[in-house]
Design a protein around this motif. Sequence first.
Motif, PDB file in Angstrom:
ATOM      1  N   GLN A   6       0.905  -1.046  -0.357  1.00  0.00           N
ATOM      2  CA  GLN A   6      -0.346  -0.074  -0.068  1.00  0.00           C
ATOM      3  C   GLN A   6       0.939   1.168  -0.545  1.00  0.00           C
ATOM      4  O   GLN A   6       1.525   1.478   0.715  1.00  0.00           O
ATOM      5  CB  GLN A   6      -1.005  -0.366   1.243  1.00  0.00           C
ATOM      6  CG  GLN A   6      -1.537  -0.989   1.722  1.00  0.00           C
ATOM      7  CD  GLN A   6      -2.943  -0.933   2.763  1.00  0.00           C
ATOM      8  OE1 GLN A   6      -2.266  -0.349   3.525  1.00  0.00           O
ATOM      9  NE2 GLN A   6      -3.990  -1.408   2.584  1.00  0.00           N
ATOM     10  N   LYS A   7       0.832   1.937  -0.655  1.00  0.00           N
ATOM     11  CA  LYS A   7       1.448   3.313  -0.929  1.00  0.00           C
ATOM     12  C   LYS A   7       0.696   4.375  -1.036  1.00  0.00           C
ATOM     13  O   LYS A   7      -0.195   4.198  -1.207  1.00  0.00           O
ATOM     14  CB  LYS A   7       2.303   3.643  -2.177  1.00  0.00           C
ATOM     15  CG  LYS A   7       2.694   4.964  -2.460  1.00  0.00           C
ATOM     16  CD  LYS A   7       2.479   6.040  -3.647  1.00  0.00           C
ATOM     17  CE  LYS A   7       2.635   7.546  -3.668  1.00  0.00           C
ATOM     18  NZ  LYS A   7       2.675   8.062  -4.735  1.00  0.00           N
ATOM     19  N   PHE A   8       0.788   5.503   0.171  1.00  0.00           N
ATOM     20  CA  PHE A   8       0.333   6.631   0.371  1.00  0.00           C
ATOM     21  C   PHE A   8       1.759   7.464   0.084  1.00  0.00           C
ATOM     22  O   PHE A   8       2.200   8.150   0.673  1.00  0.00           O
ATOM     23  CB  PHE A   8       0.320   6.739   1.611  1.00  0.00           C
ATOM     24  CG  PHE A   8      -0.741   5.403   2.476  1.00  0.00           C
ATOM     25  CD1 PHE A   8      -2.167   5.722   2.537  1.00  0.00           C
ATOM     26  CD2 PHE A   8      -0.311   4.497   2.864  1.00  0.00           C
ATOM     27  CE1 PHE A   8      -3.103   4.205   2.989  1.00  0.00           C
ATOM     28  CE2 PHE A   8      -1.408   2.781   3.184  1.00  0.00           C
ATOM     29  CZ  PHE A   8      -2.660   3.219   2.818  1.00  0.00           C
ATOM     30  N   ARG A 150      11.358  13.315  -8.635  1.00  0.00           N
ATOM     31  CA  ARG A 150       9.791  13.609  -8.236  1.00  0.00           C
ATOM     32  C   ARG A 150       9.110  12.394  -8.706  1.00  0.00           C
ATOM     33  O   ARG A 150       8.584  12.523  -9.956  1.00  0.00           O
ATOM     34  CB  ARG A 150       9.924  15.070  -8.704  1.00  0.00           C
ATOM     35  CG  ARG A 150      11.070  15.753  -8.401  1.00  0.00           C
ATOM     36  CD  ARG A 150      11.101  15.961  -6.647  1.00  0.00           C
ATOM     37  NE  ARG A 150       9.709  16.271  -6.402  1.00  0.00           N
ATOM     38  CZ  ARG A 150       8.791  17.411  -5.803  1.00  0.00           C
ATOM     39  NH1 ARG A 150       9.836  18.721  -5.710  1.00  0.00           N
ATOM     40  NH2 ARG A 150       8.470  17.377  -5.214  1.00  0.00           N
ATOM     41  N   GLY A 151       7.998  12.188  -7.582  1.00  0.00           N
ATOM     42  CA  GLY A 151       6.971  11.024  -7.698  1.00  0.00           C
ATOM     43  C   GLY A 151       7.438  10.155  -7.668  1.00  0.00           C
ATOM     44  O   GLY A 151       6.451   9.055  -8.274  1.00  0.00           O
ATOM     45  N   GLY A 152       8.859   9.321  -7.401  1.00  0.00           N
ATOM     46  CA  GLY A 152       9.222   8.031  -7.866  1.00  0.00           C
ATOM     47  C   GLY A 152       9.101   7.371  -6.392  1.00  0.00           C
ATOM     48  O   GLY A 152       8.949   5.923  -6.539  1.00  0.00           O
ATOM     49  N   SER A 153       8.067   7.689  -5.081  1.00  0.00           N
ATOM     50  CA  SER A 153       7.239   6.732  -3.930  1.00  0.00           C
ATOM     51  C   SER A 153       7.070   5.513  -4.873  1.00  0.00           C
ATOM     52  O   SER A 153       6.214   4.169  -4.963  1.00  0.00           O
ATOM     53  CB  SER A 153       6.562   7.507  -3.247  1.00  0.00           C
ATOM     54  OG  SER A 153       7.785   8.344  -3.149  1.00  0.00           O
ATOM     55  N   ASP A 154       6.009   5.867  -6.182  1.00  0.00           N
ATOM     56  CA  ASP A 154       4.509   5.087  -7.350  1.00  0.00           C
ATOM     57  C   ASP A 154       5.984   3.704  -7.496  1.00  0.00           C
ATOM     58  O   ASP A 154       5.544   2.810  -7.476  1.00  0.00           O
ATOM     59  CB  ASP A 154       4.951   5.874  -8.349  1.00  0.00           C
ATOM     60  CG  ASP A 154       3.349   6.900  -7.461  1.00  0.00           C
ATOM     61  OD1 ASP A 154       3.022   6.768  -6.161  1.00  0.00           O
ATOM     62  OD2 ASP A 154       2.930   7.713  -8.592  1.00  0.00           O
ATOM     63  N   THR A 155       7.399   4.713  -7.907  1.00  0.00           N
ATOM     64  CA  THR A 155       8.026   3.672  -8.300  1.00  0.00           C
ATOM     65  C   THR A 155       8.482   2.163  -7.563  1.00  0.00           C
ATOM     66  O   THR A 155       8.833   0.817  -7.461  1.00  0.00           O
ATOM     67  CB  THR A 155       9.119   3.734  -9.330  1.00  0.00           C
ATOM     68  OG1 THR A 155       8.492   4.577 -10.588  1.00  0.00           O
ATOM     69  CG2 THR A 155      10.124   3.054  -9.714  1.00  0.00           C
ATOM     70  N   ALA A 208       0.144  12.565 -17.398  1.00  0.00           N
ATOM     71  CA  ALA A 208      -0.740  12.730 -16.597  1.00  0.00           C
ATOM     72  C   ALA A 208       0.531  12.536 -15.256  1.00  0.00           C
ATOM     73  O   ALA A 208       0.998  11.505 -14.430  1.00  0.00           O
ATOM     74  CB  ALA A 208      -1.495  11.881 -16.186  1.00  0.00           C
ATOM     75  N   GLY A 209       0.692  12.902 -14.278  1.00  0.00           N
ATOM     76  CA  GLY A 209       1.341  13.313 -12.986  1.00  0.00           C
ATOM     77  C   GLY A 209       0.956  12.124 -11.616  1.00  0.00           C
ATOM     78  O   GLY A 209       1.362  12.220 -10.839  1.00  0.00           O
ATOM     79  N   VAL A 210      -0.714  11.925 -11.787  1.00  0.00           N
ATOM     80  CA  VAL A 210      -0.973  10.743 -11.158  1.00  0.00           C
ATOM     81  C   VAL A 210       0.094   9.325 -11.074  1.00  0.00           C
ATOM     82  O   VAL A 210      -0.252   8.678  -9.573  1.00  0.00           O
ATOM     83  CB  VAL A 210      -2.482   9.632 -11.300  1.00  0.00           C
ATOM     84  CG1 VAL A 210      -2.172   9.226 -12.863  1.00  0.00           C
ATOM     85  CG2 VAL A 210      -2.699   9.477 -10.788  1.00  0.00           C
ATOM     86  N   MET A 211       0.662   9.145 -11.427  1.00  0.00           N
ATOM     87  CA  MET A 211       1.472   7.785 -11.953  1.00  0.00           C
ATOM     88  C   MET A 211       3.078   7.916 -11.877  1.00  0.00           C
ATOM     89  O   MET A 211       3.277   8.925 -13.420  1.00  0.00           O
ATOM     90  CB  MET A 211       1.596   6.317 -11.964  1.00  0.00           C
ATOM     91  CG  MET A 211      -0.212   5.863 -12.000  1.00  0.00           C
ATOM     92  SD  MET A 211       0.171   5.203 -10.470  1.00  0.00           S
ATOM     93  CE  MET A 211       1.420   3.745 -10.462  1.00  0.00           C
TER      94      MET A 211
HETATM   95 MG    MG Z   1       1.988  11.290  -6.815  1.00  0.00          MG
END
Ligand code: MG
Length: 591
Positions: A6-8, A150-155, A208-211
Amino acid sequence: MPLIVQKFGGTSVADSQKILAAARKAVRAQQEGNQVVMVVSAMGHNTDLLVDLAAQITDQPPAREMDMLLSTGEQVSVALMAMAIHSLGHEAISLTGAQIGIKTDSTHTKARIQSISTERMRQALDAGKIVIAAGFQGIDEDFNITTLGRGGSDTTAVALAAVLQADACEIYTDVDGVYTTDPRVLPEARHVKRVSYDEMLELASLGAGVMHNRSIEFAKKFSVPIHVRTSFSDVPGTMITALPEAPDQPVGGAALAKNEARVTIRGVPDKPGTSLAIFSKIAERAISVDMIVQDVGADGIADLSFTVLKDDLRATLAAAEEARAELGAEGVVHDDEVAKVSVVGLGMANQTGVAERMFRALADAGVNILMITTSEIKISVLVARSQAPAALKAVHQAFGLDKAPASATGASPATSVKTPRGDAVAIVSRLQKMEELSIDDIALDESQARLTVGVVPDRPGVAAHIFEAVAAGGIFVDMIVQSYGRDGQAKISFTVPADQYAKGQKLLEKLAAEFQCGPISGSPKVAKLSVSGIGMRSHTQVAIRTFRCLAESGINVDLISTSEVRVNVVVDGRHGQKALACLQQAFADCR
Ligand code: MG
Ligand code: ADP
Ligand code: ASP
């Protein structure tokens, strides 16, 4: 026991109450019989604040120190999350990237994951603990802290789900799923129940910055089904798997990349090796280039334009200037007031009429197109930043993206079946490669011809007019490239089936007379080579390798288009087989 990741994201852990709410979700998942790994981002806009702080000290902070700084944001939230879980009476352990053993290369601020050890996580999980992993960070071989971009927690989340062979990977965020476009920019955007890896990969890298786009590369490579959902309720969100929402829908989503910059190198010699000289200088700086557009040269001279993120402009200009001097080119010009609008759809690959529909919508909205590139499943146009919102709205409407497609497969995430994971041996062999480049296919298409409209008045409606006329003539267009024009004039090239070449030429001649554009030129036989795989654009080396091997074989590149899953080049029809052989050799180690 099933395992769930689970990623927050930042907004989902923005304050203590939200951290407690996230902790409760994890505890509930554990009580339902799962082992739970949480991946947590920095609280709220903490990463932005740290970036601002650095900017107050210097406008060129060393990348290593940037990583040292930015990684602290995640360290704060994992510690608080572990405390929250303890306060709820459950066991948890927070771990930094280094403590987990997320090994990366040393490309600070955009590091790539090389390996992840699962041992420590497994031990903690088997001891009944919830594992709380800091997103976005890793460590290189010299123990330097690195970040993934940036945004790398998804990865981080998807990578952990892959190595742990998780049963589910849930991305909790501030929207209730993936929309046809950013709902904050366009309120009429529609929630989609499912989206395919390939479409999401393109959309993510097109704005699309969502992911984080690299998270989708992982998901595709290791068949990790992703569930994007809101952290503020239990409503089902969007499944990202191999399946699209509606296979016959030409366009499934649209994206806006607001902060783009165009760089043009003028007057470069039109001969083998030019692209190589330019893009290897840029790749050395780990900058991803998009929308590469080369004019088909006239008098042995061409202009070469491409786009980069505005943040990368300074470094890109330095690289471009070096290349200009080396090549004896005329000059480097740029524009940082541009934005890129793209449409993406798996169904586009086998349908006609998509491009002209997009160009017509833009023309009717009074939007001037500065550059065009297309690949099998996307069309991108560069426009003035001030016109970008209007452009996005117009194309979203033109493709009816606000309405659910009649053929939607519609399975709700709750009832969807897990994507088959392939056989275990294949997965293990891919796992060893983590974020390395993997090439699936190198193909040669010798069935096409190229047509070029030399000088096109650079004003709204011209592209729409040309492609409507071409479509009305029953001509099937594949790749389209509009270069950045000089003195208010642009140039458009496209490929068509070779047996429609003569017909196309005649049609364009007629159009040229009407429109005061031209001359019309072309080539009755071209060879289109496509290198496809995963990580084609974020691995800056792919285009370079392509250019290098073609240059070494003395083959000139006429047209280029790049996407997340493919690099296409068009060369003279006589060189097809030779180009194929050299590309196969150049990528032999990635297959
Ligand atoms: Mg993000
Ligand atoms: P997090 O901090 O949870 O990682 P992000 O801000 O990175 O959240 O991503 C969520 C945001 O992405 C949304 O608030 C939305 O504005 C934006 N977004 C951009 N494109 C899309 C899209 N196609 N669908 C949904 N959200 C999108
Ligand atoms: N905190 C990092 C960022 O803001 C990573 C992430 O949130 O995914 O970019």
